[in-house]
Design a protein around this motif. Structure first.
Motif, PDB file in Angstrom:
ATOM      1  N   TYR A 344       0.823  -1.215   0.000  1.00 21.06           N
ATOM      2  CA  TYR A 344       0.000   0.000   0.000  1.00 21.06           C
ATOM      3  C   TYR A 344       0.852   1.258   0.000  1.00 21.06           C
ATOM      4  CZ  TYR A 344      -4.633  -2.077   0.575  1.00 21.06           C
ATOM      5  OH  TYR A 344      -5.810  -2.740   0.360  1.00 21.06           O
ATOM      6  N   PHE A 345       1.919   1.277   0.793  1.00 22.37           N
ATOM      7  CA  PHE A 345       2.778   2.446   0.825  1.00 22.37           C
ATOM      8  C   PHE A 345       3.477   2.651  -0.512  1.00 22.37           C
ATOM      9  CE2 PHE A 345       3.114   2.333   5.667  1.00 22.37           C
ATOM     10  CZ  PHE A 345       2.336   3.467   5.809  1.00 22.37           C
ATOM     11  N   ALA A 346       3.950   1.557  -1.123  1.00 21.29           N
ATOM     12  CA  ALA A 346       4.607   1.667  -2.422  1.00 21.29           C
ATOM     13  C   ALA A 346       3.641   2.228  -3.464  1.00 21.29           C
ATOM     14  CB  ALA A 346       5.130   0.294  -2.864  1.00 21.29           C
ATOM     15  N   ARG A 347       2.421   1.748  -3.417  1.00 24.54           N
ATOM     16  CA  ARG A 347       1.413   2.205  -4.377  1.00 24.54           C
ATOM     17  C   ARG A 347       1.066   3.680  -4.141  1.00 24.54           C
ATOM     18  NH1 ARG A 347      -4.189  -1.135  -5.437  1.00 24.54           N
ATOM     19  NH2 ARG A 347      -5.089   0.247  -7.008  1.00 24.54           N
ATOM     20  N   HIS A 382      -5.677   7.952  -4.972  1.00 24.40           N
ATOM     21  CA  HIS A 382      -4.402   7.443  -4.480  1.00 24.40           C
ATOM     22  C   HIS A 382      -4.214   7.659  -2.989  1.00 24.40           C
ATOM     23  CE1 HIS A 382      -3.118  11.649  -4.751  1.00 24.40           C
ATOM     24  NE2 HIS A 382      -2.102  11.321  -3.996  1.00 24.40           N
ATOM     25  N   GLU A 383      -4.862   8.660  -2.416  1.00 23.88           N
ATOM     26  CA  GLU A 383      -4.693   8.915  -0.987  1.00 23.88           C
ATOM     27  C   GLU A 383      -5.154   7.726  -0.143  1.00 23.88           C
ATOM     28  OE1 GLU A 383      -3.308  11.273   0.603  1.00 23.88           O
ATOM     29  OE2 GLU A 383      -2.995  12.823  -0.901  1.00 23.88           O
ATOM     30  N   ALA A 387      -3.765   5.639   3.472  1.00 22.56           N
ATOM     31  CA  ALA A 387      -4.627   5.463   4.640  1.00 22.56           C
ATOM     32  C   ALA A 387      -4.853   3.983   4.936  1.00 22.56           C
ATOM     33  CB  ALA A 387      -5.970   6.166   4.406  1.00 22.56           C
ATOM     34  N   ALA A 388      -4.999   3.175   3.881  1.00 17.34           N
ATOM     35  CA  ALA A 388      -5.252   1.750   4.072  1.00 17.34           C
ATOM     36  C   ALA A 388      -4.092   1.057   4.755  1.00 17.34           C
ATOM     37  CB  ALA A 388      -5.556   1.088   2.730  1.00 17.34           C
ATOM     38  N   ALA A 389      -2.883   1.582   4.555  1.00 17.09           N
ATOM     39  CA  ALA A 389      -1.702   0.944   5.145  1.00 17.09           C
ATOM     40  C   ALA A 389      -1.752   0.976   6.667  1.00 17.09           C
ATOM     41  CB  ALA A 389      -0.432   1.628   4.648  1.00 17.09           C
ATOM     42  N   VAL A 419       4.228   7.087   9.831  1.00 17.30           N
ATOM     43  CA  VAL A 419       3.045   6.599  10.551  1.00 17.30           C
ATOM     44  C   VAL A 419       3.391   6.280  12.000  1.00 17.30           C
ATOM     45  CG1 VAL A 419       1.374   4.720  10.688  1.00 17.30           C
ATOM     46  CG2 VAL A 419       1.893   5.759   8.486  1.00 17.30           C
ATOM     47  N   LEU A 420       4.549   5.649  12.212  1.00 18.22           N
ATOM     48  CA  LEU A 420       4.966   5.301  13.575  1.00 18.22           C
ATOM     49  C   LEU A 420       5.212   6.534  14.434  1.00 18.22           C
ATOM     50  CD1 LEU A 420       7.363   2.334  12.778  1.00 18.22           C
ATOM     51  CD2 LEU A 420       5.239   2.214  14.086  1.00 18.22           C
ATOM     52  N   ARG A 421       5.461   7.644  13.836  1.00 21.57           N
ATOM     53  CA  ARG A 421       5.643   8.897  14.576  1.00 21.57           C
ATOM     54  C   ARG A 421       4.444   9.164  15.487  1.00 21.57           C
ATOM     55  NH1 ARG A 421       8.201  14.152  13.492  1.00 21.57           N
ATOM     56  NH2 ARG A 421       6.838  15.822  14.210  1.00 21.57           N
ATOM     57  N   ASP A 422       3.252   8.843  14.981  1.00 23.23           N
ATOM     58  CA  ASP A 422       2.039   9.059  15.787  1.00 23.23           C
ATOM     59  C   ASP A 422       1.507   7.770  16.399  1.00 23.23           C
ATOM     60  OD1 ASP A 422       1.931  11.838  15.150  1.00 23.23           O
ATOM     61  OD2 ASP A 422       1.099  11.328  13.195  1.00 23.23           O
ATOM     62  N   LEU A 423       1.965   6.638  15.882  1.00 23.76           N
ATOM     63  CA  LEU A 423       1.405   5.360  16.324  1.00 23.76           C
ATOM     64  C   LEU A 423       2.226   4.702  17.419  1.00 23.76           C
ATOM     65  CD1 LEU A 423      -1.083   3.763  15.298  1.00 23.76           C
ATOM     66  CD2 LEU A 423       0.471   2.430  13.871  1.00 23.76           C
ATOM     67  N   ALA A 424       3.531   4.936  17.421  1.00 19.82           N
ATOM     68  CA  ALA A 424       4.420   4.223  18.337  1.00 19.82           C
ATOM     69  C   ALA A 424       4.321   4.738  19.762  1.00 19.82           C
ATOM     70  CB  ALA A 424       5.862   4.325  17.848  1.00 19.82           C
ATOM     71  N   ASP A 425       4.752   3.908  20.703  1.00 19.37           N
ATOM     72  CA  ASP A 425       4.819   4.262  22.113  1.00 19.37           C
ATOM     73  C   ASP A 425       6.288   4.289  22.510  1.00 19.37           C
ATOM     74  OD1 ASP A 425       4.916   4.095  24.981  1.00 19.37           O
ATOM     75  OD2 ASP A 425       2.822   3.484  24.944  1.00 19.37           O
ATOM     76  N   PRO A 426       6.746   5.366  23.173  1.00 18.65           N
ATOM     77  CA  PRO A 426       8.176   5.432  23.523  1.00 18.65           C
ATOM     78  C   PRO A 426       8.649   4.274  24.385  1.00 18.65           C
ATOM     79  CG  PRO A 426       6.922   7.165  24.631  1.00 18.65           C
ATOM     80  CD  PRO A 426       6.027   6.579  23.592  1.00 18.65           C
TER      81      PRO A 426
END
Length: 855
Positions: A344-347, A382-383, A387-389, A419-426
């Motif tokens: 999905y990201f590649a696309r 394409h957006e 988002a699907a990823a 995406v991990l910038r907002d999704l990850a936990d420190p």
């Protein structure tokens, strides 16, 4: 066995035997005397100005070849071919030289082989391709039931030339149990089409008709293409028809030469297939340079559906489909989720870049309006791919990042990190105190994991280790994105790699030019040597690699922002067959010809690497098509000299600078968000990088850099900031930002400015722009000054107001605003509104530690 099943098996066996016995079909030649007939001997097509020159060069090549000068003959032939002769002329020259001579050239191998094959291909003229004329295709399919063998042979030959576009009509007849002869001939025709027809026939295995499914399996067994394994194995495992399962099993055995029970499961085959599609592996992605389509079985209508797609997205669409087919069998099959995320990201990335580039080229007139409109329509949604990823979840996002690093897909890795910038936990980050790994564990690690684990001691689950791997990755885009992400997470404990975060961000801030260079080279040693040279710091290069002509051409045409393409003469002269945008006639071309004709790549400079005697012949053949010629492999100084020449052109220089400025802006903004009072990062390690951008970068870089320096609060930044606020040639926004940063530094350190710095601030108090005055006032108010110093500054300010220096009245407007758009440095302007409201600082006030401090 019931009679229906027996009849079906008998017909399938009959089709296979007929397939083996049916004569091979020759390629259609243009009929003599037709529209493409060769010119009469001694005549030739003189309609183009270059035809006489082409003949001269071609005949010179023949003479040199017969005299034993193979190298000279090669150069003459290639110079002739690069003049783009039409098929009439090439047919005349082929006949003049003699077909056998060209075949002998092909047999000898080497570069001469490709030249001979290209001459023979050009001389054929353009084959008739019915393509999407379904009415005529249907008539040909009906003709497969003709009584006369010649009629059936002709229809089969014509349908084979049409290729995959005949699939809907042919596959529909596979369900016909009334006309055995027609159905068998359809199976034969589909089988003769070979690899081109595999994908639509694979889709036919989803039909509701068992009879159609078993005949489709027969065709796939005849063709023996490994792309059919996943679907055939699914049918063999799960189909509700015993007859269909039996035929699928036979097809699997034909393809693999193994019993179905010895094979892996269908979900594993789907994963392998999806992975190969995603990586554009040549075993599943044939040479595709022309507009193409994607086949999907419409289950509601029980028919084959054709979907036109841009060629550069075909592999991702096929990979996505294979992922979902595997997940339909087992949604808990772990490897499929991160792969789907990467797909999905590649696309998304390819679609986004394609739209940006197409819109830009459309405005400049390089791309026709209808081509731009078509691309916009194809990529309208394409957006949703990006988002699907996100649906796959945090753990799979880490896994996707890990595999994108292993796959050398930096664009996909950056998308995962963002995406991990907002999704990850420190708290998922690996602590810096881990037990030493066992030899068995270490043996399975990537080079980045080994480096990342050097100081590990105590933790057991390095959940976010891919982020640390990304921080150590060679590609700067990935390193910078990882550093931004880790800084944004701002953990409150020491984690592995923490010491690298701020220096990496400082490097990003100080980047001045990002040259994206595509290297197409099939020799591993040469490619690795060239990459090492390009990755030297003074090159400022992002390297994108391709290991073959096919892969390089595919990468070059994906609308990337490649500034330069580097390749050898062998790759440059590799033959490809392409349909250029807006051109409907197939033509035979080399890689370099294709790049120079295609609207997406025609202006990208090409550097040819050639060693020894190849250098002179390369210059003769390619001429001005290459921007530069360098040794193979080139040394650092030589390559840098040629790259610097190319980047003297404003177009390439500006594109490179814009990418570097975007990276610097993001890094500066990230550093500006960190609080030195509670951060585990040593922010002082970013000062040099932040200071380096103050003199000559755009305001959208300098303003956040000033803000970051103010937050860090280190006195080392005082003099560079003072120089900025004191420069009347700079913009009011950057000068005001420098003043505010000075205020924060003075306040944090109870600093007394040097006499020179204080003089600069006094001058700024009298600046024409009130926003600069206000920032200077704020800096002076926060400084550690004596009462006498404050009195002198106040008197200076009062005199400037009385004499009319600066804005009338020297007051601050009631509704100040902040600057939002970056501007280029300009001459001092008339007084304008301030950017932020500031309270006037009285001499000896509390904020600056007045009242006689320092006395």
């Amino acid at each position: 066995m019931d009679s229906g099943r027996l009849r079906g098996v008998f017909v399938c066996a009959l089709a296979f035997l007929a397939f083996l016995a049916f004569p091979a079909f020759a390629q259609e030649e243009t009929p003599a005397g037709g529209d493409e007939a060769a010119p009469a001997a001694g005549g030739g097509d003189e309609s183009t100005a270059s035809s006489g020159d082409v003949k001269t060069l071609f005949r010179d090549g023949i003479k040199k070849l017969r005299d034993g000068d193979a190298e000279g003959a090669y150069v003459s032939f290639e110079k002739a071919l690069h003049m783009r002769p039409n098929s009439d002329l090439m047919l005349f020259l082929r006949d003049e030289a003699g077909h056998q001579l060209l075949l002998d050239m092909a047999v000898k191998g080497g570069a001469m082989r490709d030249t001979a094959l290209r001459i023979l291909e050009l001389a054929k003229g353009s084959h008739e391709r019915l393509r999407k004329d379904q009415t005529e295709i249907q008539a040909l399919v009906d003709k497969l039931a003709a009584t006369e063998f010649v009629d059936r042979w002709e229809a089969t030959n014509r349908l084979v030339s049409v290729g995959q576009y005949a699939a809907p009509a042919l596959i529909e007849r596979l369900r016909d149990d009334k006309n055995d002869d027609l159905r068998v001939n359809c199976i034969i025709t589909l089988s003769k089409m070979g690899v081109e027809i595999v994908l639509p026939v694979v889709e036919a295995l989803n039909s509701s008709s068992p009879f159609l499914r078993q005949n489709a399996a027969v065709v796939l067994g005849n063709i023996k293409d490994t792309r059919a394994l996943a679907e055939l194995k699914r049918v063999e495992e799960y189909d509700d028809s015993p007859e269909v399962r039996e035929i699928a099993a036979e097809a699997l055995t034909k393809i693999t030469r193994k019993a179905p029970c010895e094979l892996i499961s269908s979900k594993e085959y789907y994963f392998q297939l999806a992975e190969k599609y995603y990586l554009n592996h040549p075993s599943v992605m044939r040479k595709i340079y022309e507009p193409t389509c994607y086949w999907k079985w419409d289950k509601e209508g029980d028919k084959l559906e054709e979907i036109s797609v841009p060629p550069f997205l075909l592999n991702e669409m096929l990979a996505e489909e294979a992922c979902f087919d595997g997940l339909e069998i087992d949604e808990n099959y772990t490897p499929l989720w991160p792969l789907l995320t990467c797909v999905y990201f590649a696309r998304y990335n390819e679609s986004r870049i394609a739209l940006e580039a197409a819109n830009e080229k459309g405005k400049s007139g390089e791309l026709e309006a209808d081509v731009v409109a078509q691309l916009q329509g194809d990529l309208a949604n394409h957006e949703r791919f990006g988002a699907a990823a996100n649906i796959s979840g945090r753990r799979n996002m880490y896994r996707a990042l890990s595999r994108s690093l292993e796959d050398k897909k930096p664009e996909v890795a950056v998308s995962c990190i963002e995406v991990l910038r907002d999704l990850a936990d420190p708290y998922e980050l690996p602590s810096a105190t881990y037990d030493a790994p066992t030899p068995e564990e270490e043996a399975t690690w990537t080079p980045y994991q080994r480096e990342a684990y050097q100081s590990l001691r105590d933790t057991k689950q390095p959940f976010a280790l891919p982020l640390i791997e990304a921080l150590l990755y060679p590609d700067k885009r990935v390193k910078y994105a990882a550093a931004e992400c880790l800084a944004h997470l701002d953990p409150k404990f020491r984690f592995l790699g923490a010491s690298r975060v701020i220096p990496t961000l400082a490097d990003a801030v100080s980047e001045v030019g990002m040259r994206v260079i595509l290297v197409i080279e099939d020799d591993d040693q040469v490619r690795n040597s060239l990459r090492s040279v390009l990755e030297e710091p003074n090159m400022n290069a992002f390297v994108v690699e391709a290991i073959s002509a096919d892969e390089g051409l595919a990468r070059a045409k994906k609308f990337p922002h490649h500034d330069v393409i580097i390749m050898g003469p062998k790759i440059a002269n590799t033959v490809v067959f392409t349909l250029t945008e807006g051109v409907s006639t197939p033509i035979a071309e080399t890689v370099i010809m294709t790049l120079k004709e295609d609207v997406r790549t025609k202006k990208v400079p090409i550097i040819i690497m050639a060693g020894g005697g190849d250098a002179s012949s390369a210059k003769e053949i390619f001429g001005d098509a290459a921007a530069a010629y360098v040794p193979r492999p080139p040394s650092g100084p030589i390559l840098k000299l040629e790259l610097d020449k190319i980047f003297e052109d404003a177009t390439y220089k500006n594109a490179s600078k814009a990418r570097a400025d975007a990276l610097a802006q993001r890094a500066a903004e990230t550093l500006a968000t960190l609080n030195p009072k509670d951060s585990i990062f040593d922010l002082t390690r970013g000062i040099d990088g932040l200071v380096s951008v103050l003199p000559n970068r755009p305001d959208f870089v300098r303003v956040p850099a000033c803000r970051a320096l103010g937050n860090i609060g280190n006195a080392l930044a005082v003099e560079p900031l003072a120089k900025l606020i004191g420069n009347p040639e700079d913009t009011k926004e950057s000068r005001a930002a420098a003043g505010k940063a000075l205020a924060l530094i003075f306040k944090a350190n109870a600093t007394t400015p040097s006499a020179d710095v204080l003089d600069v601030l006094k001058e700024a108090l009298q600046a024409p722009d009130v926003v600069v005055q206000a920032a200077a006032t704020e800096a002076i108010g926060a400084a550690y000054l004596t009462t006498a110093q404050r009195r002198d500054i106040a008197e200076l300010k009062r005199r400037s107001i009385k004499t009319g220096v600066g804005p009338a009245g020297g007051t601050t407007p009631e509704e100040p605003t902040e600057p939002t758009e970056p501007t280029e440095p300009t001459e001092p302007a008339e007084p304008t509104e301030p950017t932020e409201p500031t309270e006037p600082t009285e001499p000896g006030g509390e904020e600056g530690g007045g009242g006689g401090e320092g006395e």
